[in-house]
Design an enzyme around this catalytic site. Structure first.
Site, PDB file in Angstrom:
ATOM      1  N   ARG A 107       0.804  -1.067   0.067  1.00 35.45           N
ATOM      2  CA  ARG A 107       0.002   0.068  -0.088  1.00 35.45           C
ATOM      3  C   ARG A 107       1.003   1.260  -0.037  1.00 35.45           C
ATOM      4  O   ARG A 107       0.530   2.453  -0.572  1.00 35.45           O
ATOM      5  CB  ARG A 107      -0.947   0.193   1.226  1.00 35.45           C
TER       6      ARG A 107
ATOM      7  N   GLU B  33      -1.395  -8.259   4.147  1.00 35.37           N
ATOM      8  CA  GLU B  33      -3.054  -8.483   4.320  1.00 35.37           C
ATOM      9  C   GLU B  33      -3.254  -9.551   4.207  1.00 35.37           C
ATOM     10  O   GLU B  33      -3.131 -10.343   3.330  1.00 35.37           O
ATOM     11  CB  GLU B  33      -3.719  -7.260   3.743  1.00 35.37           C
TER      12      GLU B  33
ATOM     13  N   GLU C 263     -10.336  -2.641  -4.670  1.00 37.80           N
ATOM     14  CA  GLU C 263      -9.872  -1.648  -3.917  1.00 37.80           C
ATOM     15  C   GLU C 263      -8.677  -1.144  -4.426  1.00 37.80           C
ATOM     16  O   GLU C 263      -8.097   0.023  -4.478  1.00 37.80           O
ATOM     17  CB  GLU C 263      -9.493  -2.641  -2.643  1.00 37.80           C
TER      18      GLU C 263
ATOM     19  N   ASP D 267     -13.855   5.410 -11.211  1.00 34.66           N
ATOM     20  CA  ASP D 267     -14.114   6.671 -11.063  1.00 34.66           C
ATOM     21  C   ASP D 267     -13.181   7.649 -11.915  1.00 34.66           C
ATOM     22  O   ASP D 267     -12.292   8.103 -10.928  1.00 34.66           O
ATOM     23  CB  ASP D 267     -14.239   7.190  -9.536  1.00 34.66           C
TER      24      ASP D 267
ATOM     25  N   HIS E 179     -19.022  -7.979   2.671  1.00 33.45           N
ATOM     26  CA  HIS E 179     -18.297  -8.822   1.581  1.00 33.45           C
ATOM     27  C   HIS E 179     -17.944  -8.258   0.390  1.00 33.45           C
ATOM     28  O   HIS E 179     -19.181  -8.721  -0.256  1.00 33.45           O
ATOM     29  CB  HIS E 179     -18.631 -10.188   1.874  1.00 33.45           C
TER      30      HIS E 179
ATOM     31  N   CYS F 254     -16.594  -8.987  -2.264  1.00 36.58           N
ATOM     32  CA  CYS F 254     -16.295  -9.537  -3.316  1.00 36.58           C
ATOM     33  C   CYS F 254     -17.709 -10.295  -3.630  1.00 36.58           C
ATOM     34  O   CYS F 254     -17.875 -10.547  -5.221  1.00 36.58           O
ATOM     35  CB  CYS F 254     -15.574 -11.206  -2.588  1.00 36.58           C
TER      36      CYS F 254
END
Length: 684
Positions: free
Chosen positions: A331, A360, A371, A428, A650, A652
């Site tokens: 990240r 993670e 994400e 976006d 969730h 997913c």
């Protein structure tokens, strides 16, 4: 491991070709569709060879789990004298093509109305006695004559125009709407009837009633099942062999019934690819998206198969990871890691994307991918990064014109956008519509790497999308009635700031010494617009173009208009939470439970910003897919934990889990906290 087993099975299954004895109506192996490029190429070869159509054949005895056993002879080859297709209007077709149709056979009189049929179905549902409905379906689909008898508005009427098919569309819809809700034996009987109809003698010219039968048959919703693909292929094979005039009628009849190609039976994309690639304007954006998704899926399977075969042929251990484009990033170093990964794994871009964030525990079943896209887009388009300028007046981004020796980051952005379309993720991103027109110029990347790309003709309206104030000033210059040369004092030279330095550019050789006058001002405006939207950013956009097309290299892009590409990339920014409420599914809760009613009461009263956060919390994106809220498959589930817990999502599965909150106030408080602090993934 997301989709791993299923993908390997698909890889193995799609290696199997159609063969004699194929279990048409059973649960046999799925058969591959060719890619769009292959399909179009095969059609071109057919045309070059004088009209020979599909080479699909069925032979032997067909049996399957649907319980039909039918001995089938191989269909005759498509005649060599089938007329080669040309893009002609009906008025310019040669006389022999417009020759009178052979006389139609006498059609038996059938008097059942739509209402009577619906009443029959209602009685069958309540009584369990389906005999009358079964007899109707058995008779109707047994032959082309019976199809016309049931659905033609006047049994022996002519209806020889492209404006009117003569088919009772309301009755057709009623019959097909009820079909999938009938017992399995009725559905099997319809498929068996279609087989019988297609296997009857079909050489020679087709009558208008034959065309009407094809028109009715191609609307059958049963073709969405893989077990019917071969039946459907034979239907399309016959349609492909029709004359130019016949195709003209079919296309116009379908055009007048656009909703036919807007439903869920998108597996008719075989036919759409063939006929509607010439008439893409009659397809909805939803259908075009589904065509591109199908093409993407087949390319993913093909790439995975190549990797699998390569490993097996070298007797190496098969690792599930080879089936995916695996992106591993930190990240804190998101941008650099992503660029390195995409450059290093260029050969895997057409595999299914899977993202891992270092440190993670989240497993990527879609949520981590969303994400990754979201965070990457935020960084890339931040004004401090310098790749794109945010135009405040038009509220869109445009390419920075700074010069560089390396435009790989622009290529990465194009690749990223292509990956989003390829993996059905909405971004976006705020580009003007003209950017997507450039992206389709040409719609498929040329084989010559030095060929010009993205040089779409630019107009004042296009500039208006990016720089409205400048466009307004240039419009005033064009309409000015006074002395242009003396009052404006312009030359064919423009000035542009790049990285804090103002540079000058001539719009034409010696432009700094050529004054703008009333006589040459149109040329000045056109050159200025072309410079701003094309030439000054050519290398940046060319890298971006090739990055996008390195992933989305599909002939299906030729179907799309610029605004449809924008919809595929960005989805829709319009949130309709009422539509989401109507389409929502529930697990553990009912839609009338107190917690669910409080949830929707709170959500519908949220301001737009919080509604976007809720959508992002539940799905990983605040964008709405092309098909609308219903395409999200949004689910609200009950989680048996204390009421002081926050909601869980969730992404997913586009699912939100709600504890049994007791009051509206408590639910609103907990939900607001959850959706306002949603970033990162965990694993219990």
């Amino acid at each position: 491991m997301e989709g791993g087993t299923e993908l390997i099975l698909q890889v193995i299954e799609t290696d199997t070709l159609l063969s004699e004895g194929l279990q048409l109506l059973g649960r046999g192996p799925k058969q591959p569709f060719p890619s769009l490029g292959t399909f179009i190429s095969s059609l071109s070869q057919r045309r070059d060879a004088g009209g020979r159509g599909f080479a699909v054949g069925i032979g032997g005895t067909m049996t399957g789990s649907l319980g039909i056993r039918h001995t089938v002879r191989e269909l005759p080859p498509i005649c060599n004298d089938v007329r080669q297709k040309h893009r002609l209007s009906i008025d310019t077709l040669p006389p022999e093509v417009k020759a009178p149709f052979p006389s139609d056979p006498i059609i038996p009189l059938r008097t059942k109305t739509t209402r009577e049929f619906q009443e029959d179905v209602e009685r069958a549902v309540h009584s369990g006695d389906w005999r009358e409905v079964r007899e109707f379906y058995l008779t109707t689909f047994d032959s082309f004559i019976e199809i016309n008898a049931a659905f033609k508005r006047e049994a022996n009427g002519l209806f020889n125009t492209i404006e009117d098919s003569g088919v009772n569309a309301k009755f057709v819809n009623a019959v097909y709407d009820s079909l999938l809700g009938t017992p399995q034996d009725i559905q099997k009987s319809v498929l068996k009837g279609i087989i019988n109809s297609l296997l009857r003698e079909w050489k020679g010219p087709r009558t208008k009633d034959d065309l009407r039968a094809y028109f009715v048959l191609i609307q059958n919703p049963q073709y969405s099942s893989t077990s019917t693909y071969v039946i459907f292929a034979h239907l399309l094979r016959q349609i492909a062999a029709l004359s130019e005039a016949d195709h003209h009628y079919l296309v116009h009849w379908l055009k007048r019934q656009v909703k036919v190609v807007s439903n869920e039976t998108i597996d008719c994309f075989w036919f759409l690819r063939f006929s509607f690639c010439q008439f893409p304007f009659i397809l909805s954006t939803v259908v075009k998206k589904a065509i591109i998704q199908k093409d993407s899926e087949q390319q993913m399977i093909s790439q995975a198969r190549l990797s699998l075969v390569s490993k097996v042929s070298r007797r190496q251990r098969v690792d599930m990871n080879l089936l995916f484009l695996n992106i591993k990033v930190r990240r804190a170093q998101l941008l650099n890691d992503s660029l390195d990964e995409l450059m290093r794994k260029r050969c895997d871009l057409k595999k299914k994307l899977r993202v891992t964030f270092v440190g993670e525990a989240g497993l990527d079943m879609g949520g981590l991918t969303k994400e990754w896209f979201l965070l990457l887009v935020r960084q890339i388009f931040h004004t401090d990064y310098g790749m794109f300028s945010f135009m405040k007046d038009s509220r869109c981004h445009w390419f920075s014109s700074w010069k560089s020796d390396n435009y790989s980051e622009f290529q990465m952005v194009g690749t990223l956008m292509g990956l989003a379309v390829y993996n059905s993720i909405a971004l976006d991103i705020h580009f003007p519509l003209y950017c997507y027109r450039k992206l389709l110029t040409p719609p498929t990347a040329p084989s010559d790497p030095n060929a010009f790309v993205g040089m779409a003709t630019a107009t004042l309206d296009d500039l208006q999308q990016v720089m409205p104030d400048l466009a307004h000033g240039l419009a005033e210059l064009l309409s000015y009635e006074g002395n242009v040369e003396e009052d404006f004092y312009l030359t064919f030279q423009v000035f542009q700031e790049e990285m804090g330095v103002v540079k000058s550019y001539n719009l034409k050789p010696g432009g700094d010494k050529i004054p703008v006058t009333k006589q040459n001002r149109k040329e000045y405006v056109q050159l200025y617009i072309d410079f701003l939207l094309n030439k000054s950013i050519y290398k940046q956009f060319a890298a971006f173009y090739h990055g996008f097309h390195s992933v989305c290299a599909s002939d299906a892009l030729m179907l799309l208009r610029p605004e449809e590409v924008e919809m595929l990339v960005c989805g829709s920014p319009e949130l309709d939470m009422s539509a989401l409420q109507k389409a929502a599914q529930y697990e553990g809760y009912g839609k009338m439970d107190a917690t669910v009613r409080c949830f929707w009461d709170v959500v519908l009263s949220f301001p737009l910003e919080l509604q976007k956060k809720l959508l992002h919390f539940a799905t990983g994106s605040d964008r709405v897919p092309v098909g609308g809220m219903a395409d999200l498959n949004f689910k609200i589930s009950k989680i048996d934990v204390p009421a002081d817990w926050l909601p869980i999502s969730h992404t997913c599965f586009n699912q939100i889990c709600l504890p049994p909150y007791r009051t509206r106030k408590e639910l609103k408080h907990k939900l607001t906290i959850a959706i306002s602090n949603a970033e990162g993934f965990g694993l219990e």
